[in-house]
Write a protein that holds these residues in place. Sequence first.
Motif, PDB file in Angstrom:
ATOM      1  N   LEU A  56      -1.310   6.635  -1.000  1.00 53.43           N
ATOM      2  CA  LEU A  56      -1.973   5.286  -1.052  1.00 53.43           C
ATOM      3  C   LEU A  56      -1.026   3.925  -1.115  1.00 53.43           C
ATOM      4  CD1 LEU A  56      -5.041   6.289  -3.564  1.00 53.43           C
ATOM      5  CD2 LEU A  56      -5.112   6.112  -0.988  1.00 53.43           C
ATOM      6  N   ILE A  57      -0.131   4.228  -1.848  1.00 50.05           N
ATOM      7  CA  ILE A  57       1.011   3.246  -1.851  1.00 50.05           C
ATOM      8  C   ILE A  57       1.578   3.060  -0.539  1.00 50.05           C
ATOM      9  CG2 ILE A  57       3.192   2.648  -2.987  1.00 50.05           C
ATOM     10  CD1 ILE A  57       2.297   4.008  -5.629  1.00 50.05           C
ATOM     11  N   VAL A  58       2.057   4.006   0.113  1.00 45.46           N
ATOM     12  CA  VAL A  58       2.565   4.099   1.576  1.00 45.46           C
ATOM     13  C   VAL A  58       1.451   3.187   2.222  1.00 45.46           C
ATOM     14  CG1 VAL A  58       3.170   5.084   3.504  1.00 45.46           C
ATOM     15  CG2 VAL A  58       4.109   6.071   1.161  1.00 45.46           C
ATOM     16  N   THR A  59       0.226   3.528   2.183  1.00 44.70           N
ATOM     17  CA  THR A  59      -0.553   3.039   3.277  1.00 44.70           C
ATOM     18  C   THR A  59      -0.812   1.585   3.145  1.00 44.70           C
ATOM     19  OG1 THR A  59      -2.119   5.042   3.397  1.00 44.70           O
ATOM     20  CG2 THR A  59      -3.099   2.995   3.985  1.00 44.70           C
ATOM     21  N   ASN A  60      -1.054   1.068   1.617  1.00 47.05           N
ATOM     22  CA  ASN A  60      -1.086  -0.348   1.385  1.00 47.05           C
ATOM     23  C   ASN A  60      -0.096  -1.071   1.666  1.00 47.05           C
ATOM     24  OD1 ASN A  60      -3.382   0.557   0.094  1.00 47.05           O
ATOM     25  ND2 ASN A  60      -2.763   0.619  -1.800  1.00 47.05           N
ATOM     26  N   CYS A  61       1.283  -0.481   1.453  1.00 44.36           N
ATOM     27  CA  CYS A  61       2.441  -1.336   1.731  1.00 44.36           C
ATOM     28  C   CYS A  61       2.593  -1.535   3.280  1.00 44.36           C
ATOM     29  CB  CYS A  61       3.682  -0.484   1.432  1.00 44.36           C
ATOM     30  SG  CYS A  61       4.032  -0.664  -0.601  1.00 44.36           S
ATOM     31  N   SER A  62       2.253  -0.530   4.074  1.00 42.44           N
ATOM     32  CA  SER A  62       2.420  -0.627   5.568  1.00 42.44           C
ATOM     33  C   SER A  62       1.294  -1.815   5.871  1.00 42.44           C
ATOM     34  CB  SER A  62       1.761   0.768   6.207  1.00 42.44           C
ATOM     35  OG  SER A  62       2.813   1.790   5.668  1.00 42.44           O
ATOM     36  N   ILE A  63      -0.181  -1.594   5.346  1.00 42.73           N
ATOM     37  CA  ILE A  63      -1.135  -2.701   5.800  1.00 42.73           C
ATOM     38  C   ILE A  63      -0.422  -4.047   5.628  1.00 42.73           C
ATOM     39  CG2 ILE A  63      -2.963  -3.788   5.549  1.00 42.73           C
ATOM     40  CD1 ILE A  63      -4.097  -1.026   4.920  1.00 42.73           C
ATOM     41  N   GLY A  64       0.229  -4.170   4.178  1.00 44.21           N
ATOM     42  CA  GLY A  64       0.859  -5.425   3.943  1.00 44.21           C
ATOM     43  C   GLY A  64       1.870  -5.938   4.883  1.00 44.21           C
ATOM     44  N   LEU A  65       2.846  -5.084   5.224  1.00 46.26           N
ATOM     45  CA  LEU A  65       4.080  -5.304   6.111  1.00 46.26           C
ATOM     46  C   LEU A  65       3.378  -5.634   7.478  1.00 46.26           C
ATOM     47  CD1 LEU A  65       6.564  -2.646   5.252  1.00 46.26           C
ATOM     48  CD2 LEU A  65       6.755  -4.941   4.911  1.00 46.26           C
ATOM     49  N   MET A  66       2.212  -5.129   8.131  1.00 47.09           N
ATOM     50  CA  MET A  66       1.671  -5.444   9.302  1.00 47.09           C
ATOM     51  C   MET A  66       1.060  -6.922   9.159  1.00 47.09           C
ATOM     52  SD  MET A  66      -1.641  -3.294  10.873  1.00 47.09           S
ATOM     53  CE  MET A  66      -2.797  -3.999   9.563  1.00 47.09           C
ATOM     54  N   LEU A  67       0.209  -7.031   8.244  1.00 51.22           N
ATOM     55  CA  LEU A  67      -0.063  -8.464   8.150  1.00 51.22           C
ATOM     56  C   LEU A  67       0.883  -9.500   8.165  1.00 51.22           C
ATOM     57  CD1 LEU A  67      -3.119  -7.712   5.328  1.00 51.22           C
ATOM     58  CD2 LEU A  67      -3.338  -8.027   7.924  1.00 51.22           C
ATOM     59  N   LEU A  68       1.809  -9.280   7.274  1.00 52.92           N
ATOM     60  CA  LEU A  68       3.116  -9.959   7.335  1.00 52.92           C
ATOM     61  C   LEU A  68       3.658 -10.357   8.490  1.00 52.92           C
ATOM     62  CD1 LEU A  68       4.939  -9.408   3.911  1.00 52.92           C
ATOM     63  CD2 LEU A  68       3.648 -11.535   4.832  1.00 52.92           C
ATOM     64  N   THR A  69       3.740  -9.093   9.678  1.00 53.79           N
ATOM     65  CA  THR A  69       4.478  -9.342  10.797  1.00 53.79           C
ATOM     66  C   THR A  69       3.443 -10.266  11.762  1.00 53.79           C
ATOM     67  OG1 THR A  69       5.388  -7.214  10.556  1.00 53.79           O
ATOM     68  CG2 THR A  69       5.060  -7.994  12.630  1.00 53.79           C
ATOM     69  N   ILE A  70       2.145  -9.904  11.522  1.00 53.09           N
ATOM     70  CA  ILE A  70       1.198 -10.623  12.516  1.00 53.09           C
ATOM     71  C   ILE A  70       1.237 -12.258  12.086  1.00 53.09           C
ATOM     72  CG2 ILE A  70      -1.375 -10.996  13.099  1.00 53.09           C
ATOM     73  CD1 ILE A  70      -1.811  -7.933  12.372  1.00 53.09           C
ATOM     74  N   HIS A  71       1.426 -12.276  10.668  1.00 53.67           N
ATOM     75  CA  HIS A  71       1.256 -13.887  10.471  1.00 53.67           C
ATOM     76  C   HIS A  71       2.628 -14.441  10.736  1.00 53.67           C
ATOM     77  CE1 HIS A  71       1.013 -17.352   7.476  1.00 53.67           C
ATOM     78  NE2 HIS A  71      -0.230 -17.220   7.753  1.00 53.67           N
ATOM     79  N   GLN A  72       3.704 -13.700  10.654  1.00 51.20           N
ATOM     80  CA  GLN A  72       5.024 -14.385  11.008  1.00 51.20           C
ATOM     81  C   GLN A  72       4.930 -14.682  12.581  1.00 51.20           C
ATOM     82  OE1 GLN A  72       8.284 -11.688  10.133  1.00 51.20           O
ATOM     83  NE2 GLN A  72       9.665 -13.127  11.074  1.00 51.20           N
ATOM     84  N   ARG A  73       4.518 -13.783  13.450  1.00 48.55           N
ATOM     85  CA  ARG A  73       4.651 -14.174  14.776  1.00 48.55           C
ATOM     86  C   ARG A  73       3.656 -15.300  15.250  1.00 48.55           C
ATOM     87  NH1 ARG A  73       4.134  -8.160  17.496  1.00 48.55           N
ATOM     88  NH2 ARG A  73       6.194  -7.122  17.074  1.00 48.55           N
ATOM     89  N   ARG A  74       2.486 -15.481  14.425  1.00 49.30           N
ATOM     90  CA  ARG A  74       1.814 -16.824  14.728  1.00 49.30           C
ATOM     91  C   ARG A  74       2.406 -18.064  14.072  1.00 49.30           C
ATOM     92  NH1 ARG A  74      -4.330 -14.878  13.548  1.00 49.30           N
ATOM     93  NH2 ARG A  74      -4.693 -13.385  15.020  1.00 49.30           N
ATOM     94  N   HIS A  75       3.070 -17.889  12.890  1.00 54.36           N
ATOM     95  CA  HIS A  75       3.963 -19.158  12.127  1.00 54.36           C
ATOM     96  C   HIS A  75       5.242 -18.608  11.869  1.00 54.36           C
ATOM     97  CE1 HIS A  75      -0.232 -20.582  11.508  1.00 54.36           C
ATOM     98  NE2 HIS A  75      -0.360 -19.272  11.112  1.00 54.36           N
ATOM     99  N   PRO A  76       6.089 -18.597  13.036  1.00 55.77           N
ATOM    100  CA  PRO A  76       7.564 -18.067  12.978  1.00 55.77           C
ATOM    101  C   PRO A  76       8.427 -19.058  12.059  1.00 55.77           C
ATOM    102  CG  PRO A  76       7.166 -18.946  15.050  1.00 55.77           C
ATOM    103  CD  PRO A  76       5.758 -19.242  14.371  1.00 55.77           C
ATOM    104  N   THR A  77       8.004 -20.212  11.876  1.00 52.36           N
ATOM    105  CA  THR A  77       8.874 -21.170  11.197  1.00 52.36           C
ATOM    106  C   THR A  77       8.693 -21.113   9.494  1.00 52.36           C
ATOM    107  OG1 THR A  77       7.447 -23.013  11.345  1.00 52.36           O
ATOM    108  CG2 THR A  77       9.314 -22.436  13.115  1.00 52.36           C
TER     109      THR A  77
END
Length: 283
Positions: free
Chosen positions: A48-69
């Motif tokens: 469950l910890i691995v899954t939650n961290c993976s989802i968090g990293l995925m959301l951060l990556t998506i948000h970073q691509r939309r707001h790279p600065t």
Amino acid sequence: FLNSNRNHDHSNMDTSTTNATDTTNNIHSHSEQHGFGAFLYHRPSHALIVTNCSIGLMLLTIHQRRHPTGIMAAVQNHPYTNNTNNTNSNNTFRTNLLNGSTKITSQYCNAQPILPLSQVRTANLGKFVTLSGQVVSARPKRLRVVDCEVRCEKCGEQFRHTFVDGRYTIPERCIGRKCRNRNKFGLLRRTAHYIDFQVIKVQEARDEMHGPGSDTARTPRQIEIELLQDLVDTCHAGDMIRASGMVRAVNSAVASGRVGKKALETSTYKLYLAANAIVNNRG
């Protein structure tokens, strides 16, 4: 929340477990697999910890691509850095993930193996299973303390202490470098964090009792299920549910409300389910 039914996704995860009538063979074949399903079954806390961290990293990556600065501004405003600049609207979400104010919880509905209550044994302790049955009682919602600030009575140092499973414990020692205090601490109750907590009792269904090879003369088996946060008040007495979660054990005397050394010396324990997901078949 991520509600994932692993029975319908055999292409990405090796979790194909046949619905055999022999539950023992079902569990044995499931435990021999080497995919994420076996990882979730044997080590649910880690999975469950691995899954939650993976989802968090995925959301951060998506948000970073939309707001790279905005990534550097979010990192600079992390509580472990010295920069205290205010964030703008573009990196608020990213900052909330970094400082812990946003929590991600993954839920697995109908996860294999699905066990009747009569098959819950000590061998399932610490395993992730799904139990089905009818709710016979639901206790009122209560608050469970998660953590609280404590103050050392000797040096005055203040720090946050976590209460595992809501049970009251004192810190092992003061975090002060020169302080050796191990038993004199004061709780700062106004700084406590709480979560919703509820306990329900589930009884095995009639079709499980009157199935082939079952003993119809015995009384129905029951088990308590622990609900936290969003799972609270999702079911009521009379509902037919499927609860997925980790099988745990608690001291019988402590569970009945007794405290002290004599209660802890009791050698009998009872099993319960710490629920991760609830599927309510109401109506």
